[in-house]
Enzyme design. Sequence first.
Site, PDB file in Angstrom:
ATOM      1  N   LEU A  77       3.243   5.598  -6.583  1.00 38.60           N
ATOM      2  CA  LEU A  77       2.994   5.030  -7.906  1.00 38.60           C
ATOM      3  C   LEU A  77       3.412   5.883  -9.111  1.00 38.60           C
ATOM      4  O   LEU A  77       3.398   5.395 -10.231  1.00 38.60           O
ATOM      5  CB  LEU A  77       1.508   4.683  -8.038  1.00 38.60           C
ATOM      6  N   GLU A 113       7.844  -7.125   4.151  1.00 40.11           N
ATOM      7  CA  GLU A 113       8.269  -5.734   3.945  1.00 40.11           C
ATOM      8  C   GLU A 113       8.670  -5.095   5.270  1.00 40.11           C
ATOM      9  O   GLU A 113       9.718  -4.456   5.378  1.00 40.11           O
ATOM     10  CB  GLU A 113       7.136  -4.935   3.287  1.00 40.11           C
ATOM     11  N   HIS A 115       8.623  -3.343  -4.073  1.00 41.82           N
ATOM     12  CA  HIS A 115       7.551  -3.901  -4.908  1.00 41.82           C
ATOM     13  C   HIS A 115       7.060  -5.191  -4.246  1.00 41.82           C
ATOM     14  O   HIS A 115       7.872  -6.008  -3.809  1.00 41.82           O
ATOM     15  CB  HIS A 115       8.084  -4.189  -6.317  1.00 41.82           C
ATOM     16  N   ASP A 139       9.710  -0.478 -12.277  1.00 45.96           N
ATOM     17  CA  ASP A 139      10.105  -1.767 -11.681  1.00 45.96           C
ATOM     18  C   ASP A 139      11.244  -2.473 -12.408  1.00 45.96           C
ATOM     19  O   ASP A 139      11.374  -3.693 -12.321  1.00 45.96           O
ATOM     20  CB  ASP A 139       8.884  -2.718 -11.606  1.00 45.96           C
ATOM     21  N   SER A 155       1.742   1.790   5.919  1.00 42.97           N
ATOM     22  CA  SER A 155       2.280   0.942   6.998  1.00 42.97           C
ATOM     23  C   SER A 155       3.803   0.834   6.886  1.00 42.97           C
ATOM     24  O   SER A 155       4.501   0.800   7.901  1.00 42.97           O
ATOM     25  CB  SER A 155       1.630  -0.441   7.000  1.00 42.97           C
ATOM     26  N   ASN A 156       4.324   0.802   5.660  1.00 43.32           N
ATOM     27  CA  ASN A 156       5.783   0.768   5.508  1.00 43.32           C
ATOM     28  C   ASN A 156       6.411   2.076   5.961  1.00 43.32           C
ATOM     29  O   ASN A 156       7.441   2.069   6.640  1.00 43.32           O
ATOM     30  CB  ASN A 156       6.162   0.489   4.047  1.00 43.32           C
TER      31      ASN A 156
HETATM   32  C1  GAR Z   1       3.289  -2.177  -0.317  1.00 45.36           C
HETATM   33  O1  GAR Z   1       2.935  -3.535  -0.305  1.00 45.36           O
HETATM   34  C2  GAR Z   1       4.245  -1.891  -1.454  1.00 45.36           C
HETATM   35  O2  GAR Z   1       5.072  -2.977  -1.767  1.00 45.36           O
HETATM   36  C3  GAR Z   1       3.284  -1.627  -2.580  1.00 45.36           C
HETATM   37  O3  GAR Z   1       2.258  -0.862  -2.009  1.00 45.36           O
HETATM   38  C4  GAR Z   1       2.076  -1.317  -0.672  1.00 45.36           C
HETATM   39  C5  GAR Z   1       1.954  -0.111   0.237  1.00 45.36           C
HETATM   40  O4  GAR Z   1       1.559  -0.527   1.515  1.00 45.36           O
HETATM   41  N1  GAR Z   1       3.914  -0.947  -3.666  1.00 45.36           N
HETATM   42  C6  GAR Z   1       3.608  -1.179  -4.941  1.00 45.36           C
HETATM   43  O5  GAR Z   1       2.728  -1.960  -5.272  1.00 45.36           O
HETATM   44  C7  GAR Z   1       4.437  -0.407  -5.957  1.00 45.36           C
HETATM   45  N2  GAR Z   1       4.280  -0.971  -7.264  1.00 45.36           N
HETATM   46  P1  GAR Z   1       1.600   0.488   2.719  1.00 45.36           P
HETATM   47  O6  GAR Z   1       0.899   1.756   2.255  1.00 45.36           O
HETATM   48  O7  GAR Z   1       0.871  -0.182   3.827  1.00 45.36           O
HETATM   49  O8  GAR Z   1       3.045   0.754   3.042  1.00 45.36           O
END
Ligand code: GAR
Length: 197
Positions: free
Chosen positions: A85, A174, A104, A145, A13-14
């Site tokens: 990751l 985010e 994060h 991190d 989604s990001n």
């Molecule tokens: C997001 O919330 C991001 O902050 C997190 O994964 C999610 C991905 O969401 N990242 C971590 O936890 C990294 N340690 P998305 O696939 O919907 O963008």
Amino acid sequence: MKKIVIFASGSGSNAENIIRYFEGDGQIRVVALFCNRPGAFVLERASRLGVPGIVFGRDEWTSAGGIPARLRELGVDLIVLAGFLWRVPEMILEEYPGRVINIHPALLPSHGGKGMYGERVHEAVIRAGDRKSGITIHHVNERYDEGAIIFQASCDVSPGETPGSLAAKVHALEHAHFPAVIRGLLERDMNMNRTPY
Ligand code: GAR
């Protein structure tokens, strides 16, 4: 033209939000989406938006002729990790100083480190009894991190909060802030004609 690449491995989604934000921008463009998980939904999102998806494995990640060579071919200005990751190899960090950033889903330095991602982070925040959570956008270094923090925004952890409801609040933060922070970094770079910090 400043070129961004996004690394993501999940829903994306990001990634979608960032791609849409820069659509039609004359100065900044998302040129590729790198993904280490074949079949991840983020690949479909990118493809629908006309951004090439590049799937890769461990070997390509860590060998000079793999991802580092692809990034060089693309002429990348900023590497954005959005739900990705794997630790970034030193080879890449050295080639792109100050140009690899991550998001994060909590207020670092709390609730970070290897294995802390997605739902696990929200569970840890609730288990700890924290009254606030939020997002941290930070530079990436060789430790999970721990790179310098660029931006944070927070939200309340309400009584009765669940990992799912907290995830929704954090995703909203985010989506509201990540693209603008990216723009800020790259615009500073353009104005000062040097790498972004
Ligand atoms: C997001 O919330 C991001 O902050 C997190 O994964 C999610 C991905 O969401 N990242 C971590 O936890 C990294 N340690 P998305 O696939 O919907 O963008």
